[in-house]
Design a protein around this motif. Sequence first.
Motif, PDB file in Angstrom:
ATOM      1  N   TRP A 129       1.095  -1.240  -0.333  1.00  0.00           N
ATOM      2  CA  TRP A 129       0.166   0.235   0.027  1.00  0.00           C
ATOM      3  C   TRP A 129       0.803   1.117  -0.179  1.00  0.00           C
ATOM      4  O   TRP A 129       1.985   1.195   1.126  1.00  0.00           O
ATOM      5  N   ARG A 130       0.656   2.222  -0.923  1.00  0.00           N
ATOM      6  CA  ARG A 130       1.596   3.781  -0.448  1.00  0.00           C
ATOM      7  C   ARG A 130       1.170   4.637   0.350  1.00  0.00           C
ATOM      8  O   ARG A 130       1.770   5.121   0.863  1.00  0.00           O
ATOM      9  N   SER A 131      -0.001   4.096   0.778  1.00  0.00           N
ATOM     10  CA  SER A 131      -0.277   5.414   1.295  1.00  0.00           C
ATOM     11  C   SER A 131      -1.254   4.531   2.310  1.00  0.00           C
ATOM     12  O   SER A 131      -2.326   3.483   2.144  1.00  0.00           O
ATOM     13  N   GLY A 132      -1.714   5.987   3.550  1.00  0.00           N
ATOM     14  CA  GLY A 132      -2.776   4.665   4.828  1.00  0.00           C
ATOM     15  C   GLY A 132      -1.595   4.717   5.383  1.00  0.00           C
ATOM     16  O   GLY A 132      -0.726   4.378   6.393  1.00  0.00           O
ATOM     17  N   PRO A 133      -2.742   3.222   7.036  1.00  0.00           N
ATOM     18  CA  PRO A 133      -2.261   3.054   8.005  1.00  0.00           C
ATOM     19  C   PRO A 133      -1.516   1.924   7.471  1.00  0.00           C
ATOM     20  O   PRO A 133      -0.954   1.002   6.897  1.00  0.00           O
ATOM     21  N   PRO A 134       0.064   1.615   8.372  1.00  0.00           N
ATOM     22  CA  PRO A 134       1.147   0.738   8.138  1.00  0.00           C
ATOM     23  C   PRO A 134       0.528  -1.452   8.098  1.00  0.00           C
ATOM     24  O   PRO A 134       1.106  -1.956   7.638  1.00  0.00           O
ATOM     25  N   ASP A 135      -0.503  -0.794   8.951  1.00  0.00           N
ATOM     26  CA  ASP A 135      -1.547  -2.796   9.065  1.00  0.00           C
ATOM     27  C   ASP A 135      -2.141  -2.728   8.734  1.00  0.00           C
ATOM     28  O   ASP A 135      -3.066  -3.848   8.222  1.00  0.00           O
ATOM     29  N   CYS A 136      -2.309  -2.363   6.561  1.00  0.00           N
ATOM     30  CA  CYS A 136      -2.412  -3.088   5.755  1.00  0.00           C
ATOM     31  C   CYS A 136      -2.051  -3.895   5.570  1.00  0.00           C
ATOM     32  O   CYS A 136      -0.925  -3.930   4.830  1.00  0.00           O
ATOM     33  N   PRO A 137      -2.859  -5.081   5.292  1.00  0.00           N
ATOM     34  CA  PRO A 137      -2.502  -6.730   5.473  1.00  0.00           C
ATOM     35  C   PRO A 137      -2.088  -6.476   3.951  1.00  0.00           C
ATOM     36  O   PRO A 137      -2.564  -6.813   2.979  1.00  0.00           O
ATOM     37  N   VAL A 138      -0.955  -7.844   2.961  1.00  0.00           N
ATOM     38  CA  VAL A 138      -0.343  -7.792   2.014  1.00  0.00           C
ATOM     39  C   VAL A 138       0.017  -9.082   2.134  1.00  0.00           C
ATOM     40  O   VAL A 138      -0.235  -9.037   0.213  1.00  0.00           O
ATOM     41  N   SER A 139      -0.295  -9.818   2.345  1.00  0.00           N
ATOM     42  CA  SER A 139       0.425 -11.183   2.023  1.00  0.00           C
ATOM     43  C   SER A 139      -0.897 -12.124   3.263  1.00  0.00           C
ATOM     44  O   SER A 139      -1.440 -11.907   3.472  1.00  0.00           O
ATOM     45  N   LYS A 140      -1.507 -13.401   2.016  1.00  0.00           N
ATOM     46  CA  LYS A 140      -2.418 -14.304   1.863  1.00  0.00           C
ATOM     47  C   LYS A 140      -3.278 -13.818   2.719  1.00  0.00           C
ATOM     48  O   LYS A 140      -3.983 -13.989   3.906  1.00  0.00           O
ATOM     49  N   VAL A 141      -4.195 -12.720   1.906  1.00  0.00           N
ATOM     50  CA  VAL A 141      -4.546 -12.002   2.208  1.00  0.00           C
ATOM     51  C   VAL A 141      -6.338 -12.132   2.466  1.00  0.00           C
ATOM     52  O   VAL A 141      -6.628 -12.776   1.141  1.00  0.00           O
ATOM     53  N   ARG A 142      -7.262 -12.426   2.771  1.00  0.00           N
ATOM     54  CA  ARG A 142      -8.528 -12.625   2.402  1.00  0.00           C
ATOM     55  C   ARG A 142      -9.089 -11.568   2.452  1.00  0.00           C
ATOM     56  O   ARG A 142      -9.420 -10.963   3.211  1.00  0.00           O
ATOM     57  N   LEU A 143     -10.121 -11.703   1.371  1.00  0.00           N
ATOM     58  CA  LEU A 143     -10.777  -9.967   0.968  1.00  0.00           C
ATOM     59  C   LEU A 143     -12.461  -9.995   1.732  1.00  0.00           C
ATOM     60  O   LEU A 143     -13.165 -11.394   1.841  1.00  0.00           O
ATOM     61  N   ALA A 144     -12.496  -9.118   1.470  1.00  0.00           N
ATOM     62  CA  ALA A 144     -14.113  -8.955   2.475  1.00  0.00           C
ATOM     63  C   ALA A 144     -14.661  -8.418   1.447  1.00  0.00           C
ATOM     64  O   ALA A 144     -14.523  -8.326   0.170  1.00  0.00           O
ATOM     65  N   GLY A 145     -16.077  -8.723   1.391  1.00  0.00           N
ATOM     66  CA  GLY A 145     -16.950  -8.498  -0.115  1.00  0.00           C
ATOM     67  C   GLY A 145     -17.471  -6.768   0.633  1.00  0.00           C
ATOM     68  O   GLY A 145     -18.477  -6.746  -0.634  1.00  0.00           O
ATOM     69  N   ASP A 146     -18.340  -6.458   1.740  1.00  0.00           N
ATOM     70  CA  ASP A 146     -18.787  -5.322   1.306  1.00  0.00           C
ATOM     71  C   ASP A 146     -18.290  -4.272   2.252  1.00  0.00           C
ATOM     72  O   ASP A 146     -17.721  -4.256   3.148  1.00  0.00           O
ATOM     73  N   PRO A 147     -17.220  -3.166   1.395  1.00  0.00           N
ATOM     74  CA  PRO A 147     -16.575  -1.971   2.165  1.00  0.00           C
ATOM     75  C   PRO A 147     -17.702  -1.532   2.993  1.00  0.00           C
ATOM     76  O   PRO A 147     -16.653  -1.234   3.792  1.00  0.00           O
ATOM     77  N   SER A 148     -18.915  -1.317   3.227  1.00  0.00           N
ATOM     78  CA  SER A 148     -19.262  -0.453   4.143  1.00  0.00           C
ATOM     79  C   SER A 148     -19.529  -1.475   5.968  1.00  0.00           C
ATOM     80  O   SER A 148     -19.434  -0.403   6.915  1.00  0.00           O
ATOM     81  N   THR A 149     -19.065  -2.831   5.486  1.00  0.00           N
ATOM     82  CA  THR A 149     -19.324  -3.469   6.902  1.00  0.00           C
ATOM     83  C   THR A 149     -17.709  -4.211   7.390  1.00  0.00           C
ATOM     84  O   THR A 149     -17.209  -4.923   7.934  1.00  0.00           O
ATOM     85  N   ALA A 150     -16.511  -3.594   6.444  1.00  0.00           N
ATOM     86  CA  ALA A 150     -15.812  -4.207   6.343  1.00  0.00           C
ATOM     87  C   ALA A 150     -14.933  -3.703   8.049  1.00  0.00           C
ATOM     88  O   ALA A 150     -14.551  -2.901   8.646  1.00  0.00           O
ATOM     89  N   LYS A 151     -14.105  -4.935   8.788  1.00  0.00           N
ATOM     90  CA  LYS A 151     -13.505  -4.294   9.521  1.00  0.00           C
ATOM     91  C   LYS A 151     -12.543  -3.200   9.829  1.00  0.00           C
ATOM     92  O   LYS A 151     -11.425  -3.310   7.966  1.00  0.00           O
ATOM     93  N   GLU A 152     -11.861  -2.652  10.268  1.00  0.00           N
ATOM     94  CA  GLU A 152     -10.755  -1.782  10.289  1.00  0.00           C
ATOM     95  C   GLU A 152      -9.387  -2.134  10.164  1.00  0.00           C
ATOM     96  O   GLU A 152      -9.693  -3.657  10.998  1.00  0.00           O
ATOM     97  N   GLY A 153      -8.710  -2.148   9.290  1.00  0.00           N
ATOM     98  CA  GLY A 153      -7.061  -2.729   8.638  1.00  0.00           C
ATOM     99  C   GLY A 153      -7.871  -4.187   7.946  1.00  0.00           C
ATOM    100  O   GLY A 153      -6.717  -4.815   8.277  1.00  0.00           O
ATOM    101  N   THR A 154      -8.810  -4.538   7.196  1.00  0.00           N
ATOM    102  CA  THR A 154      -8.870  -5.945   6.491  1.00  0.00           C
ATOM    103  C   THR A 154      -9.351  -5.098   4.864  1.00  0.00           C
ATOM    104  O   THR A 154      -9.789  -4.074   5.131  1.00  0.00           O
ATOM    105  N   ASN A 155      -9.052  -5.595   4.223  1.00  0.00           N
ATOM    106  CA  ASN A 155      -9.523  -5.444   2.435  1.00  0.00           C
ATOM    107  C   ASN A 155     -10.684  -5.739   2.205  1.00  0.00           C
ATOM    108  O   ASN A 155     -10.569  -7.010   2.329  1.00  0.00           O
ATOM    109  N   ALA A 156     -10.972  -5.155   1.325  1.00  0.00           N
ATOM    110  CA  ALA A 156     -12.782  -5.046   0.847  1.00  0.00           C
ATOM    111  C   ALA A 156     -12.726  -5.180  -0.832  1.00  0.00           C
ATOM    112  O   ALA A 156     -12.089  -4.341  -1.178  1.00  0.00           O
TER     113      ALA A 156
END
Length: 407
Positions: A129-156
């Motif tokens: 990730w180029r910007s944002g919080p350092p805890d945005c995951p990048v390895s073996k990520v499980r994606l979420a389907g709804d950005p409006s309900t995604a938990k903090e620090g998860t990718n949707a």
Amino acid sequence: MSELESVDLAEEFSRYRGTMLAEIEVPGPAAVRRTVRRRRRRHLATAAAAAVALLGGPAVGYAALDRSGPPPEPVDPTPSVTASPTPSSSPSPTGAPSATSASPTRPTAPDGRLSRAQLLAARVDLPAWRSGPPDCPVSKVRLAGDPSTAKEGTNAIEAVEYADVDGDGATETVAMLLCSFGSGGPQQVVAFDRDEAGRIVTIGRVVATSRDKPQWLTALDGRSDGTVRVEVADLHPGGGWPGEWSQRQWRGYRWTGERFAQVEGPTSFGPNPYSTDLAATAKDLILADDPTDGSRVGAVEVRIRNLGDRRADRVSLTLDLPASLAPDGPAWADCGPDAGKYRPPLTCRLGPIEPNGELTVQLGMRLPPDTELAAGTATVRGAAEGPGGHYMIDPVMANNEDTIAYR
């Protein structure tokens, strides 16, 4: 099968075995076919059909002779005739290469078309990730389907599109992703494919948001020529900024073999029309005794200038004074309802101010009787508002505030 047919078939087997054992050379498939053709004229159709089935290839002929080992080369130069498969519904045109042509064929590329459900079920690797919080995951990520309900620090997943981005003749998948953080979060568009084993692999990042611009990715489109088009916006909505004020542009990106490069659309944003340069200056608050009730009173003089070329519909002025100081005097009547109700800070809404215009206001303050107030400093700050009461962009924030002393 009737008894007569069984006898004829047994006799045919016996005659054939005797004939083959009497030969000096082991016959190949062509010789066997000639023998079958001669005998077909002399025997019943049932027996002839059984012989053809038996002698259809060298492996069957050797089984009839109780031989083991591979079949020998044919002794007859007559070309063998292989039974044709059932004709296809779309026969090849005259002159088309045959299936046995020696010309090489291009290997089929893996199908990289992934549904949203397949992306959600997999674990994927993402570009950093180029910007944002350092805890945005990048390895073996499980994606979420709804950005409006995604938990903090998860990718949707926000959007999915398809294009042959690497030009291999197969479709790849591009997805717009959001790392949830507060009311928004950084975004990036990532291209995915499958390897020859069917595993999902990451091709690379198409484009990502930044702290400067673009701060917002709003739409995604995969084109038939392999171009990935992304609608980008200069500012992300939130904090009093509406999304409809953001400037939007469509930009096109192509895979170079190593990375995605922009090939279409603007490369920068001009000044946002919902912006102006506001400047605020103020004079110190000096309190004096009020002989009528023993309180102390004074006024803060504030000058506000609009240095930009767009009208400010309203100006929000805040004074970060101690809570013991209460608004006083008629000037506060122009500050809107509940001007002194919620504090600190005290808030006064003024305006409008035309481009290159200014206004000056004197806001009275009162310290109640028998109330102590130590000398100190306070910040006076102004902010321009546009239509609907939303805050406008101010490219020069340093001149929006001033520090005053009070005593």
